[in-house]
Design an enzyme around this catalytic site. Sequence first.
Site, short mmCIF file in Angstrom:
data_model
loop_
_atom_site.label_atom_id
_atom_site.label_comp_id
_atom_site.label_asym_id
_atom_site.label_seq_id
_atom_site.Cartn_x
_atom_site.Cartn_y
_atom_site.Cartn_z
N HIS A 8 -7.66 8.87 -2.04
CA HIS A 8 -7.04 7.92 -1.13
C HIS A 8 -7.15 6.52 -1.72
O HIS A 8 -7.51 6.36 -2.89
CB HIS A 8 -7.67 8.03 0.27
CG HIS A 8 -9.15 7.86 0.27
ND1 HIS A 8 -9.76 6.62 0.25
CD2 HIS A 8 -10.17 8.77 0.24
CE1 HIS A 8 -11.07 6.78 0.24
NE2 HIS A 8 -11.36 8.08 0.23
N ALA A 9 -6.85 5.51 -0.93
CA ALA A 9 -6.68 4.14 -1.44
C ALA A 9 -7.84 3.62 -2.29
O ALA A 9 -7.62 3.10 -3.38
CB ALA A 9 -6.41 3.19 -0.29
#
Length: 91
Positions: free
Chosen positions: A17-18
């Site tokens: 994810h980010a």
Amino acid sequence: MPQITRTVRIGSSHGLHARPAKLFAQAAKESGIPVTIAKDAGSPVNAASILGIIALGLEQGDYVTLTADGDNAEATLERLAELLTTDHDAE
């Protein structure tokens, strides 16, 4: 210099994810050489592109292939592989 590839398994329990994608993309960019990442047999994307990495939808346990071309390609892939196999969500 020949192109070098390495296949690794995603270690973060919530996938790439980010936050882990940002760490990975930043390290790829700082390497100063062209690096790509591909999920399974999919099309490779620029490893320095956080949007490209997130678009791959990488989950824990997915296999990716890293490819680098240039000086220090082996060391670059080693460093990037370590980022991918680390569970950044456990920290």
